[in-house]
Design a protein around this motif. Sequence first.
Motif, mmCIF file in Angstrom:
data_model
loop_
_atom_site.group_PDB
_atom_site.id
_atom_site.type_symbol
_atom_site.label_atom_id
_atom_site.label_comp_id
_atom_site.label_asym_id
_atom_site.label_seq_id
_atom_site.Cartn_x
_atom_site.Cartn_y
_atom_site.Cartn_z
ATOM 1 N N HIS A 175 0.732 -1.378 -0.005
ATOM 2 C CA HIS A 175 0.034 0.105 -0.047
ATOM 3 C C HIS A 175 0.654 1.218 -0.057
ATOM 4 O O HIS A 175 0.661 2.289 -0.743
ATOM 5 C CB HIS A 175 -0.863 0.099 1.152
ATOM 6 C CG HIS A 175 -1.891 -1.047 0.990
ATOM 7 N ND1 HIS A 175 -2.926 -1.284 2.053
ATOM 8 C CD2 HIS A 175 -2.461 -1.880 0.084
ATOM 9 C CE1 HIS A 175 -3.800 -2.198 1.673
ATOM 10 N NE2 HIS A 175 -3.537 -2.488 0.618
ATOM 11 N N LEU A 179 0.874 4.144 -2.831
ATOM 12 C CA LEU A 179 0.636 5.683 -2.438
ATOM 13 C C LEU A 179 1.749 6.474 -2.981
ATOM 14 O O LEU A 179 1.500 7.579 -3.299
ATOM 15 C CB LEU A 179 0.262 5.871 -1.019
ATOM 16 C CG LEU A 179 -0.925 5.106 -0.387
ATOM 17 C CD1 LEU A 179 -1.180 4.974 1.173
ATOM 18 C CD2 LEU A 179 -2.271 5.584 -1.148
ATOM 19 N N SER A 200 -8.957 2.200 2.558
ATOM 20 C CA SER A 200 -7.934 2.891 2.942
ATOM 21 C C SER A 200 -7.053 3.463 1.926
ATOM 22 O O SER A 200 -6.248 4.646 1.951
ATOM 23 C CB SER A 200 -6.970 2.052 3.815
ATOM 24 O OG SER A 200 -6.615 0.952 2.956
ATOM 25 N N ILE A 201 -6.844 2.948 0.757
ATOM 26 C CA ILE A 201 -6.058 3.444 -0.322
ATOM 27 C C ILE A 201 -6.876 4.088 -1.601
ATOM 28 O O ILE A 201 -6.286 4.874 -2.389
ATOM 29 C CB ILE A 201 -4.551 2.578 -0.812
ATOM 30 C CG1 ILE A 201 -5.407 1.374 -1.460
ATOM 31 C CG2 ILE A 201 -3.991 2.189 0.422
ATOM 32 C CD1 ILE A 201 -4.198 0.745 -2.044
#
Lengths: 286, 230
Positions: A175, A179, A200-201
Amino acid sequence: MDQERNVCIRADRLSVRFTDHPILDHLSFEVPEGTVFGLLGPSGAGKTTLIKVLTGQLCQNEGKAEVFGKDTRRLTAEEHRKIGAMLDNYGLYERLSVYENLAFYADIYSIPRRGIPDILKSIGLYEARKTAVSKLSKGMANRLSLARALMGQAKLLFLDEPTSGLDPATTREIHDILLQQRKKGTTVFLTTHNMFEAESICDYVVLLHRGNIIERGRPVDICRKYDHLNKLHITLTDDTELALDNNRTSASAVKEFLEQGRIRSIHSSEPTLETAFIELTGKGLQ
Amino acid sequence: MKNMIAIFRKQCKDTLRNKTVLIQFLLFPAITILMAHTVKIPGMPEDFFVNLFATMYIGMAPLTSIAAIISEEKEKNTLRVLVMSNVKPCEYLIGVGGYVWLVCMAGSLVICMAGHYGWKTGLVFMGIMAVGILISLLVGAVIGIGSRTQMMATSITVPVMMVFSFLPMLSLFNGTVGKIARFLYSEQISRMLSQIDSFELTAERISVIGINIFIAALVFMATFRKCDLS
């Protein structure tokens, strides 16, 4: 969707059928540049088929699929070079070492091999550079596959379930890498059935069910849309467990329990993408 | 060209660690040297083992190895990644096919040396081997492209390989088999190799080998169109 950004991927009434069975049914969506776009759906929803169409490996029966403003069936070598892919099956040469795999693709992408040690260090595989891929753990093979997708200086990444079956630490590392790529302006298109990953991403998500889009938007907006599913879970001192709607109607009951000192624990369960998916289809994402 | 060279180099490294394919390349040259130097039977033609194993080498090594290489790449998705990396199918096939052809030619050179031919006869021997290996490569590529898994490729390769490599040997002992086998390129190549000192290209040899190449190329194109590489 973000109207100010350029569109990197566009699907317009995209349909794919195998024999007469529709796999993708008139899908329309756009992916803005420099965003992480999540395609969520259970196994068999059509996620991998959609990636195949968008990467030009499979021709659609109907509709349009465009990447960088070009029909995916007519991508040039230069446009292909801007696309990196990490597929469900790693696609690595198992008898070759970690370094040899990347060196081979460096030759294919026409990039100098001297950059490979830095790439290996960035994904934490430098120490394992001489190890044969067949001897790598699943997490290491996944990271290597991701490194290969990144090494062509891709502007668009297609990742098919990049963290499937990985431990939380490796998932977190992947992740972080994604990002970082987003910060650099890379567009990431990922498929997953992991709702936490999507929440979350991902900047945008599309929920796919049996080849149809059943919901789309920012994860937070989708969750907010299904706020009526928000519950208060109360455990009383006599071990009774209660699930009350998280709204004004439950306030008097909660107040009463509090005054009587009967509450052992209380917490709320906000709607997630999974609860939204279950609400829409009656089935889970797994 | 760059992609073909990269695939060729990758295949060199990969084959050295792939025992199944490696053994195909080394087995017959090694057996030829061993048999040619150890077995001497009165009345047996001088180059009997060289001709026998050269024909078997043509029928087995290129066919099984290229089928195994392509089907493995399909099964493990590496071919799909290559195609997505803008490697054209013809670049891949020339890279892998060129590698197998060259290695088989090196094996043929070893077999040729075991025959102790003069340089002119040796050149003819290598020329005949080159054509035979090329046809077997086409047949093996058809099997590799048409198979989804290595297991599937092996199950098709074995009977096909038996036909091309064993029929020429069996035709030495059975006239009826010989009448059927004469329509195969491997039989014609076997006959050319056994008469290599008085080598001549008869109309029958040219037409059988030409038709075999034509059929192999036709089936190759049809399979390629139907199954694709990825």
